[in-house]
Design a protein around this motif. Structure first.
Motif, PDB file in Angstrom:
ATOM      1  N   ALA A 122      33.093  39.101  34.644  1.00 34.72           N
ATOM      2  CA  ALA A 122      32.176  39.316  35.770  1.00 34.72           C
ATOM      3  C   ALA A 122      32.766  40.334  36.744  1.00 34.72           C
ATOM      4  O   ALA A 122      33.984  40.379  36.955  1.00 34.72           O
ATOM      5  N   THR A 123      31.896  41.137  37.321  1.00 33.61           N
ATOM      6  CA  THR A 123      32.294  42.102  38.337  1.00 33.61           C
ATOM      7  C   THR A 123      32.554  41.380  39.648  1.00 33.61           C
ATOM      8  O   THR A 123      31.790  40.506  40.047  1.00 33.61           O
ATOM      9  N   SER A 124      33.618  41.753  40.324  1.00 36.73           N
ATOM     10  CA  SER A 124      34.013  41.006  41.522  1.00 36.73           C
ATOM     11  C   SER A 124      34.633  41.913  42.581  1.00 36.73           C
ATOM     12  O   SER A 124      34.950  43.077  42.328  1.00 36.73           O
ATOM     13  N   PHE A 125      34.793  41.341  43.764  1.00 42.64           N
ATOM     14  CA  PHE A 125      35.524  41.977  44.854  1.00 42.64           C
ATOM     15  C   PHE A 125      36.849  41.233  45.014  1.00 42.64           C
ATOM     16  O   PHE A 125      36.877  40.006  44.956  1.00 42.64           O
ATOM     17  N   GLY A 126      37.911  41.975  45.260  1.00 41.00           N
ATOM     18  CA  GLY A 126      39.177  41.368  45.642  1.00 41.00           C
ATOM     19  C   GLY A 126      39.464  41.741  47.083  1.00 41.00           C
ATOM     20  O   GLY A 126      39.259  42.889  47.488  1.00 41.00           O
ATOM     21  N   VAL A 127      39.937  40.789  47.866  1.00 39.53           N
ATOM     22  CA  VAL A 127      40.219  41.037  49.280  1.00 39.53           C
ATOM     23  C   VAL A 127      41.653  40.621  49.582  1.00 39.53           C
ATOM     24  O   VAL A 127      42.110  39.561  49.134  1.00 39.53           O
ATOM     25  N   ASN A 128      42.363  41.452  50.327  1.00 45.32           N
ATOM     26  CA  ASN A 128      43.703  41.097  50.781  1.00 45.32           C
ATOM     27  C   ASN A 128      43.586  40.236  52.042  1.00 45.32           C
ATOM     28  O   ASN A 128      43.126  40.706  53.084  1.00 45.32           O
ATOM     29  N   GLY A 198      42.261  48.969  36.370  1.00 42.28           N
ATOM     30  CA  GLY A 198      43.355  48.015  36.250  1.00 42.28           C
ATOM     31  C   GLY A 198      44.338  48.112  37.390  1.00 42.28           C
ATOM     32  O   GLY A 198      44.977  47.108  37.753  1.00 42.28           O
ATOM     33  N   ALA A 199      44.474  49.309  37.979  1.00 38.53           N
ATOM     34  CA  ALA A 199      45.409  49.487  39.091  1.00 38.53           C
ATOM     35  C   ALA A 199      44.849  48.957  40.402  1.00 38.53           C
ATOM     36  O   ALA A 199      45.609  48.661  41.337  1.00 38.53           O
ATOM     37  N   VAL A 200      43.544  48.805  40.476  1.00 35.70           N
ATOM     38  CA  VAL A 200      42.888  48.408  41.724  1.00 35.70           C
ATOM     39  C   VAL A 200      43.370  47.047  42.209  1.00 35.70           C
ATOM     40  O   VAL A 200      43.667  46.856  43.400  1.00 35.70           O
ATOM     41  N   SER A 201      43.476  46.087  41.311  1.00 32.37           N
ATOM     42  CA  SER A 201      43.899  44.741  41.698  1.00 32.37           C
ATOM     43  C   SER A 201      45.315  44.744  42.281  1.00 32.37           C
ATOM     44  O   SER A 201      45.606  44.023  43.232  1.00 32.37           O
ATOM     45  N   LYS A 202      46.186  45.562  41.702  1.00 35.29           N
ATOM     46  CA  LYS A 202      47.558  45.663  42.211  1.00 35.29           C
ATOM     47  C   LYS A 202      47.566  46.289  43.603  1.00 35.29           C
ATOM     48  O   LYS A 202      48.344  45.866  44.475  1.00 35.29           O
ATOM     49  N   PHE A 203      46.702  47.281  43.833  1.00 31.58           N
ATOM     50  CA  PHE A 203      46.623  47.892  45.161  1.00 31.58           C
ATOM     51  C   PHE A 203      46.247  46.847  46.205  1.00 31.58           C
ATOM     52  O   PHE A 203      46.793  46.839  47.318  1.00 31.58           O
ATOM     53  N   VAL A 204      45.311  45.967  45.863  1.00 31.87           N
ATOM     54  CA  VAL A 204      44.897  44.912  46.800  1.00 31.87           C
ATOM     55  C   VAL A 204      46.046  43.939  47.024  1.00 31.87           C
ATOM     56  O   VAL A 204      46.364  43.568  48.162  1.00 31.87           O
ATOM     57  N   ASN A 205      46.682  43.518  45.968  1.00 29.96           N
ATOM     58  CA  ASN A 205      47.786  42.562  46.077  1.00 29.96           C
ATOM     59  C   ASN A 205      48.941  43.122  46.912  1.00 29.96           C
ATOM     60  O   ASN A 205      49.543  42.412  47.715  1.00 29.96           O
ATOM     61  N   SER A 214      36.902  45.301  41.043  1.00 32.08           N
ATOM     62  CA  SER A 214      37.540  45.204  39.742  1.00 32.08           C
ATOM     63  C   SER A 214      36.998  44.022  38.956  1.00 32.08           C
ATOM     64  O   SER A 214      36.156  43.263  39.449  1.00 32.08           O
ATOM     65  N   ASN A 215      37.491  43.864  37.741  1.00 32.76           N
ATOM     66  CA  ASN A 215      37.128  42.706  36.941  1.00 32.76           C
ATOM     67  C   ASN A 215      37.856  41.469  37.448  1.00 32.76           C
ATOM     68  O   ASN A 215      38.987  41.541  37.927  1.00 32.76           O
ATOM     69  N   GLU A 216      37.229  40.335  37.291  1.00 28.74           N
ATOM     70  CA  GLU A 216      37.728  39.092  37.861  1.00 28.74           C
ATOM     71  C   GLU A 216      39.084  38.677  37.308  1.00 28.74           C
ATOM     72  O   GLU A 216      39.900  38.099  38.039  1.00 28.74           O
ATOM     73  N   ASP A 217      39.357  38.930  36.035  1.00 31.13           N
ATOM     74  CA  ASP A 217      40.602  38.434  35.445  1.00 31.13           C
ATOM     75  C   ASP A 217      41.831  39.092  36.048  1.00 31.13           C
ATOM     76  O   ASP A 217      42.856  38.434  36.249  1.00 31.13           O
ATOM     77  N   THR A 218      41.751  40.404  36.344  1.00 30.88           N
ATOM     78  CA  THR A 218      42.905  41.085  36.909  1.00 30.88           C
ATOM     79  C   THR A 218      43.180  40.635  38.339  1.00 30.88           C
ATOM     80  O   THR A 218      44.332  40.541  38.760  1.00 30.88           O
ATOM     81  N   TYR A 233      32.550  37.260  44.752  1.00 36.15           N
ATOM     82  CA  TYR A 233      31.488  37.815  43.912  1.00 36.15           C
ATOM     83  C   TYR A 233      30.323  38.225  44.812  1.00 36.15           C
ATOM     84  O   TYR A 233      29.944  37.474  45.725  1.00 36.15           O
ATOM     85  N   PRO A 234      29.757  39.425  44.597  1.00 39.90           N
ATOM     86  CA  PRO A 234      28.654  39.892  45.460  1.00 39.90           C
ATOM     87  C   PRO A 234      27.456  38.953  45.371  1.00 39.90           C
ATOM     88  O   PRO A 234      26.985  38.643  44.275  1.00 39.90           O
ATOM     89  N   THR A 235      26.978  38.536  46.526  1.00 37.75           N
ATOM     90  CA  THR A 235      25.866  37.577  46.561  1.00 37.75           C
ATOM     91  C   THR A 235      24.514  38.233  46.267  1.00 37.75           C
ATOM     92  O   THR A 235      23.525  37.525  46.048  1.00 37.75           O
ATOM     93  N   ASP A 236      24.481  39.576  46.266  1.00 38.47           N
ATOM     94  CA  ASP A 236      23.238  40.239  45.889  1.00 38.47           C
ATOM     95  C   ASP A 236      23.199  40.522  44.392  1.00 38.47           C
ATOM     96  O   ASP A 236      22.246  41.118  43.893  1.00 38.47           O
ATOM     97  N   GLY A 237      24.219  40.102  43.671  1.00 41.82           N
ATOM     98  CA  GLY A 237      24.180  40.189  42.224  1.00 41.82           C
ATOM     99  C   GLY A 237      25.461  40.693  41.591  1.00 41.82           C
ATOM    100  O   GLY A 237      26.038  41.688  42.042  1.00 41.82           O
ATOM    101  N   THR A 238      25.908  39.986  40.569  1.00 40.16           N
ATOM    102  CA  THR A 238      27.031  40.433  39.769  1.00 40.16           C
ATOM    103  C   THR A 238      26.593  40.470  38.308  1.00 40.16           C
ATOM    104  O   THR A 238      25.536  39.956  37.952  1.00 40.16           O
TER     105      THR A 238
END
Length: 326
Positions: A122-128, A198-205, A214-218, A233-238
């Motif tokens: 699933a497509t998701s948002f990651g937040v620091n 794949g690098a996006v999740s690390k940037f947030v972390n 990014s994808n939810e698993d990363t 997860y975006p409430t207007d749709g994933t």
């Protein structure tokens, strides 16, 4: 020459001639999968089959360009972990194959042309959490266009990353192309682009970005590992769509490639995928994942066929949009 020496010479010659047969079978895979996923499934496959796997990693766009440049030559055997539209838009690069294990797929998943699903994501948002308070978290795709997030969002390039292209195509499908491009354009105003999702999740972390698409698993990997990452997860749709694999058009080891595809749909591999934060595609796997159940998300019906058929046109418009913002 004595009889003993003759026999010894024949034995030695036979051993030399047998050496190629004793060489370990090899398989070459081009993959856009996260390294953590590869580190779990590839050794399991090698142990199960005694086939040595060579993995060449890259973004889906770069891997497709490589396959195009190598067309007609026997190079990679399998393209692993890309979106369905990537395979559909480049069908001449692949061979149709229906694995025996297809009969175990859940009803939501099917083979599209040469694209064989092995997991759902699933497509998701990651937040620091150290950089944004819960009140500041984006809830929708439209929220991401708020100027307060200027320079704080990290996302992949749709022309390099399959998951980033899905994000763009998803927005266009949710809102229609006219409004969708407007929504995406405002997000782009706030975004620092990466060649790899794949690098996006690390940037947030690591705090280099406040928000990552990014994808939810990363993202889950950093969250369960104790990082300051919240998974949203975006409430207007994933989307919750298949990550796929495909046998190439000119594989050097077609038998080995088919064996890998069959293995990835086995119960063993599907349970491994579940353990690393991926959603299984087999109907008979009881998930133990910490991921939010799809029943609790607003999952829209993502049209793979439309995304694949319009990929070149959408990426051309995206490139024009990017150039106009420079």
């Amino acid at each position: 020459m004595t009889l003993f020496r003759k026999l010894s010479a024949l034995v030695t010659l036979g051993a030399v001639l047998a050496l190629p047969a004793l060489a370990q079978e090899k398989l070459t895979i081009y993959s856009a999968a996260p390294q953590d996923l590869l580190d779990h499934v590839v050794p399991a496959f090698e142990k199960s089959t005694k086939i040595k796997v060579d993995v060449i990693k890259g973004g889906s766009g770069d891997l497709i360009n490589r396959l195009k440049a190598e067309a007609g030559r026997t190079t990679a055997d399998v393209l692993f972990s890309v979106s369905t539209d990537v395979v559909e838009a480049n069908s001449k690069l692949f061979t149709k194959f229906t694995p025996e294990a297809t009969k175990f797929l859940a009803p939501a998943f099917k083979i599209n042309d040469a694209a064989i699903p092995f997991t759902a994501v699933a497509t998701s948002f990651g937040v620091n959490r150290n950089q944004l308070t819960p009140a500041q978290y984006p809830k929708t795709w439209i929220d991401l266009g708020n100027p307060i997030y200027k320079g704080k969002i990290s996302a992949g390039r749709p022309d390099k990353s399959g998951s980033a292209y899905i994000q763009l195509a998803l927005i266009l499908q949710i809102y229609g192309e006219d409004k969708g491009w407007d929504v995406y354009s405002k997000i782009l105003d706030n975004t620092v682009l990466s060649n790899s999702s794949g690098a996006v999740s690390k940037f947030v972390n690591d705090g280099e970005a406040s928000i990552g698409l990014s994808n939810e698993d990363t993202l889950l990997k950093y969250k369960v590992g104790g990082g300051p990452v919240e998974l949203l997860y975006p409430t207007d749709g994933t989307s919750a769509i298949a990550d796929v694999m495909a046998l190439t058009a000119t594989p050097a080891n077609a038998k080995g490639g088919k064996a890998f595809i069959e293995f990835m749909l086995s119960k063993e591999a599907q349970e491994i995928l579940d353990s690393v934060g991926r959603r299984p595609v087999r109907a008979d796997i009881a998930t133990k994942s910490a991921l939010t159940p799809l029943s609790k998300l607003k999952v829209v019906s993502y049209n793979d066929d439309w995304a694949g058929a319009n990929r070149a046109r959408i990426l051309a418009k995206w490139n024009d949009l990017l150039l106009n913002k420079k």
